[in-house]
Design an enzyme around this catalytic site. Structure first.
Site, PDB file in Angstrom:
ATOM      1  N   LYS A   1       0.831  -1.216   0.000  1.00 58.19           N
ATOM      2  CA  LYS A   1       0.000   0.000   0.000  1.00 58.19           C
ATOM      3  C   LYS A   1       0.861   1.258   0.000  1.00 58.19           C
ATOM      4  CE  LYS A   1      -2.259  -0.828   3.847  1.00 58.19           C
ATOM      5  NZ  LYS A   1      -1.661  -2.095   4.294  1.00 58.19           N
TER       6      LYS A   1
ATOM      7  N   ARG B   1      -9.649   1.486   8.628  1.00 60.04           N
ATOM      8  CA  ARG B   1      -9.201   0.134   8.974  1.00 60.04           C
ATOM      9  C   ARG B   1     -10.271  -0.633   9.739  1.00 60.04           C
ATOM     10  NH1 ARG B   1      -3.384   1.141   8.987  1.00 60.04           N
ATOM     11  NH2 ARG B   1      -2.223  -0.775   9.256  1.00 60.04           N
TER      12      ARG B   1
ATOM     13  N   ARG C   1      -0.688  -8.191  13.764  1.00 57.74           N
ATOM     14  CA  ARG C   1      -1.258  -7.229  12.801  1.00 57.74           C
ATOM     15  C   ARG C   1      -2.122  -7.953  11.771  1.00 57.74           C
ATOM     16  NH1 ARG C   1       3.966  -4.738  10.749  1.00 57.74           N
ATOM     17  NH2 ARG C   1       2.678  -3.501   9.351  1.00 57.74           N
TER      18      ARG C   1
HETATM   19  P1  AMP Z   1       0.641   1.132   8.841  1.00 56.20           P
HETATM   20  O1  AMP Z   1       1.850   1.951   8.587  1.00 56.20           O
HETATM   21  O2  AMP Z   1      -0.539   1.519   7.986  1.00 56.20           O
HETATM   22  O3  AMP Z   1       0.910  -0.356   8.799  1.00 56.20           O
HETATM   23  O4  AMP Z   1       0.186   1.457  10.336  1.00 56.20           O
HETATM   24  C1  AMP Z   1       1.023   1.168  11.439  1.00 56.20           C
HETATM   25  C2  AMP Z   1       0.224   1.112  12.735  1.00 56.20           C
HETATM   26  O5  AMP Z   1      -0.415   2.388  12.964  1.00 56.20           O
HETATM   27  C3  AMP Z   1      -0.920   0.111  12.754  1.00 56.20           C
HETATM   28  O6  AMP Z   1      -0.472  -1.198  13.085  1.00 56.20           O
HETATM   29  C4  AMP Z   1      -1.817   0.710  13.828  1.00 56.20           C
HETATM   30  O7  AMP Z   1      -1.308   0.472  15.123  1.00 56.20           O
HETATM   31  C5  AMP Z   1      -1.683   2.211  13.569  1.00 56.20           C
HETATM   32  N1  AMP Z   1      -2.711   2.686  12.618  1.00 56.20           N
HETATM   33  C6  AMP Z   1      -2.486   3.181  11.368  1.00 56.20           C
HETATM   34  N2  AMP Z   1      -3.644   3.510  10.771  1.00 56.20           N
HETATM   35  C7  AMP Z   1      -4.624   3.223  11.651  1.00 56.20           C
HETATM   36  C8  AMP Z   1      -6.051   3.314  11.610  1.00 56.20           C
HETATM   37  N3  AMP Z   1      -6.695   3.751  10.518  1.00 56.20           N
HETATM   38  N4  AMP Z   1      -6.746   2.918  12.696  1.00 56.20           N
HETATM   39  C9  AMP Z   1      -6.122   2.461  13.808  1.00 56.20           C
HETATM   40  N5  AMP Z   1      -4.787   2.326  13.915  1.00 56.20           N
HETATM   41  C10 AMP Z   1      -4.031   2.705  12.845  1.00 56.20           C
END
Ligand code: AMP
Length: 207
Positions: free
Chosen positions: A10, A85, A162
């Site tokens: 992504k 999410r 995750r």
């Molecule tokens: P990512 O970089 O998108 O994998 O996000 C890393 C971490 O940020 C995730 O594992 C969540 O802990 C937090 N996070 C990011 N986006 C969201 C969201 N929309 N809702 C809740 N937690 C989020």
């Protein structure tokens, strides 16, 4: 917005698409990691959650996203990566989008075995946060020259958590969106360029 499991590509794809269409790339994960790095009150509040692989509270993340989407640079389009999410977040985004034009949803599909394989090898820039181009022999960031490091939440036990969170809370969004004419699905298990091309074709078809 781009939907898909961790490691589906992504972030990598969002950077490319945002450049192509001159729209801001809004990554909630990047916003949260930046806050942690800067030691802001938000960063202190969310650090343990990110480290464990859990999700930040819906209301908090929705407030952050809506504030960001209100900025002038997002007025004629944006690319959302990592939000929504959960179903409540998707509903909040629909409310925000009401009267602002169509929300195009592109799902990148990748199976769990490939996610685990990719994230075990992923390196990110300690300065700008971008993903490296999957080449472990490279020591510095292609964009800013910063040092490449593994992401702390890419440790195997955190990735498993995750993925569990993804299947429980985020995968239901496919059902939430899939009947819409602006929903598209692409296979993420291909070369980065091929996925980009598929995404461009899919998104241009519905915009
Ligand atoms: P990512 O970089 O998108 O994998 O996000 C890393 C971490 O940020 C995730 O594992 C969540 O802990 C937090 N996070 C990011 N986006 C969201 C969201 N929309 N809702 C809740 N937690 C989020």
């Amino acid at each position: 917005m781009i939907l898909g499991p961790p490691g589906a590509g992504k972030g990598t794809q969002a950077v490319r698409l945002a450049r192509r269409w001159h729209i801001p790339h809004i990554s909630t994960g990047a916003i949260l990691r930046e806050a942690i790095k800067e030691g802001t009150p938000l960063g202190l509040q969310v650090k343990a959650i990110l480290d464990s692989g859990g999700l930040v509270d819906d209301a908090l993340i929705t407030r952050i996203v809506c504030e960001r989407l209100e900025k002038p640079d997002a007025s004629s389009g944006f690319l959302l990566d990592g939000y929504p999410r959960t179903v409540p977040q998707a509903r909040a985004l629909d409310t925000f989008m009401d009267g602002r034009g169509p929300l195009v949803v592109a799902e990148i599909v990748l199976d769990d075995a490939e996610v685990l394989r990719r994230l075990a090898a992923r390196m990110v820039c300690s300065e700008c946060g971008r993903n490296s181009q999957d080449d472990r022999a490279v020591a510095s960031c292609h964009d800013c020259g910063g040092r490449l490091v593994p992401r702390t939440d890419d440790a195997e036990e955190v990735v498993r958590k995750r993925l569990e969170v993804y299947h429980q809370q985020t995968a239901p969004l496919v059902e939430y969106y899939e009947a819409r004419p602006t929903f598209r699905r692409v296979d993420g298990d291909r070369l980065v360029d091929d996925v980009t091309e598929a995404l461009v074709r899919a998104i241009e078809e519905v915009t």
